[in-house]
Design an enzyme around this catalytic site. Sequence first.
Site, PDB file in Angstrom:
ATOM      1  N   CYS A 105     -55.341  68.251 -12.525  1.00 32.67           N
ATOM      2  CA  CYS A 105     -56.517  68.570 -13.994  1.00 32.67           C
ATOM      3  C   CYS A 105     -56.031  70.086 -14.892  1.00 32.67           C
ATOM      4  O   CYS A 105     -55.844  69.764 -14.902  1.00 32.67           O
ATOM      5  CB  CYS A 105     -57.936  68.415 -13.518  1.00 32.67           C
ATOM      6  SG  CYS A 105     -59.277  67.411 -15.250  1.00 32.67           S
ATOM      7  N   HIS A 107     -58.057  63.479 -10.455  1.00 37.75           N
ATOM      8  CA  HIS A 107     -58.150  63.916  -9.584  1.00 37.75           C
ATOM      9  C   HIS A 107     -58.155  62.993  -8.067  1.00 37.75           C
ATOM     10  O   HIS A 107     -58.821  62.423  -7.698  1.00 37.75           O
ATOM     11  CB  HIS A 107     -60.085  64.019  -9.649  1.00 37.75           C
ATOM     12  CG  HIS A 107     -60.273  65.279 -10.050  1.00 37.75           C
ATOM     13  ND1 HIS A 107     -59.832  66.771  -9.997  1.00 37.75           N
ATOM     14  CD2 HIS A 107     -60.433  65.198 -12.093  1.00 37.75           C
ATOM     15  CE1 HIS A 107     -60.544  67.307 -11.036  1.00 37.75           C
ATOM     16  NE2 HIS A 107     -60.624  66.740 -12.003  1.00 37.75           N
ATOM     17  N   GLU A 157     -57.600  64.067  -5.038  1.00 38.54           N
ATOM     18  CA  GLU A 157     -58.181  64.754  -4.472  1.00 38.54           C
ATOM     19  C   GLU A 157     -60.030  63.621  -3.632  1.00 38.54           C
ATOM     20  O   GLU A 157     -60.339  63.201  -2.517  1.00 38.54           O
ATOM     21  CB  GLU A 157     -59.499  65.680  -4.195  1.00 38.54           C
ATOM     22  CG  GLU A 157     -60.175  66.163  -5.635  1.00 38.54           C
ATOM     23  CD  GLU A 157     -59.507  66.333  -6.796  1.00 38.54           C
ATOM     24  OE1 GLU A 157     -57.885  66.049  -6.676  1.00 38.54           O
ATOM     25  OE2 GLU A 157     -60.506  66.906  -7.368  1.00 38.54           O
TER      26      GLU A 157
END
Length: 544
Positions: free
Chosen positions: A381, A506, A508
């Site tokens: 990001c 994202h 994650e």
Amino acid sequence: MKVLVVSGGVISGLGKGITTSSLGRLLKARGVPVTILKIDPYLNVDAGTMNPYQHGEVFVLDDGTEADLDLGTYERFLGQSLVGTHNLTTGKIYRAVIEKERRGDYLGNTVQIIPHVTGEIKRTIREVAQAAGAEVILVEVGGTVGDIESMPFLEALRELSYELGEGHMAFVHTTLVPVVGPVGEAKTKPTQHSVRELRAIGIRPNLIIARGPAPLTPDIKAKISLFCDVPPEAVISVPDQPIIYEVPLVLEAQGVGAQLTRLLGLPDRPPDFAAWKEFLTTYRRCEGSVEVAIVGKYTELRDAYLSHSEAFHHCQGHLGVEVRLQWYDSEDIPRNPSLLARLERSDALLVPGGFGPRGVEGKIRSIETARSRGIPYLGVCYGFQMQAVEFARNVLGLPHANSTEVDPEGPDPVVCLLEEQKGLNDLGGTMRLGAQRVILTPGSKVASVYGKNEVWERHRHRFEINPQYLERFREAGLLVTGTSVDGRVEVLEEPNHPFFVGVQFHPEFLSRPEAPHPLYMALVRAAIARKEVATPVAPAPALA
Ligand code: GLN
């Protein structure tokens, strides 16, 4: 519907989210369809407008909800995706009640906490359980019993247990048993007080989970059992663990799974923990290590980057190599050049998401180091947007290149506001949010990392790469290898670098212990490869 409530006593920060997730996992391991709902008794409607220093990272769900980070823990432990209704806040409840009042739904009545607010809470819990198709809904009540904020929620849960009747609802209370004094004595008094507090509002816990630095001795368990009115086997000791994914097994070893099924009137099938145990075995049995540098601006509070740390733990549990995280505060980097020299010795670099101008120069310098020294890099990001800025400045020779988020009037706005963001005034819930389709270029590094040409990833941003610079990026060797359906830049990579990948989304948020994210796995694999080249195995001695 069966409900399992998890409350907390004594202090916050006891790992209630981990406890709740682990209890859910025990049921799931027995084939029971479960889901989890988090109650956050604050007045914010969601976590999206909160500074990460307050409550840690903002976790984004598929549907674009900006949620409390515990939702991330639930998803990782259950291996299931959740939606926004699973994060209930006082703000949401009050908003719903006030909207109903304005519509005239309560016409003629005085609108009160009991029964209108509590009624709305109960209605929501039932609705969430039903929509999820779960047999058991776990409800974690944020905060500490005794807080004014959580009172209406606890009252609603008490009422619900009465309505559902015997065998449909159980209460688990998590407390702290501190160890104090020169001889290290475990103290039960705070637990006694917080259970008394709970009983005063009409809730009797069925299970007490005692957190603390050390395992409880049988006499301490007996004491808690006597004073808190629970059977001795219902006092569960959960001392601090080297890794949170041990907790379900710690609970299982004390018979919690069987007790839960008994309390909720479910059949007790033998649990299946095969994949979970395999992950933990590989995690513990590491050979060697790699160091991953993380450069961010909220590094003082690790919870601000929780999903990133977890994603690296997941890689460790699959690759059998210890992943050590080295944190750098991005603001320190321009002030202290020796940090960059230190960072050069890392085996990989990750620059996570972020907002605003503070600390960006440090991020850009770190990325430059990774690019020019061949250090594997993953930009997420803001880390991806800064990768474009760095490239524009140092490769395209545009020294004032920037994001308009940092420099609104600069000559080279390499990153600029998304068209639909222009003219927006509200900050809450207005970014480009949630799961979006990303089309990958066949044959690119990302496509080979994922093993497919199309993925869904979660987003949270207002700015994007300015398409006007793409041609120059491509000519200089930074390629767009992923786009959204409507043509926005989602992935940048440099093919002539060992691993130099940035993503607008994202990853994650989607990594799980049983399914680590391919991009994190690829970064760690590249780190391992770099370390092997840097420290070659000594050649075997020549034969005589
Ligand atoms: N601040 C950047 C944007 O809004 C990046 C956001 C992020 O990193 N989550 O686009």
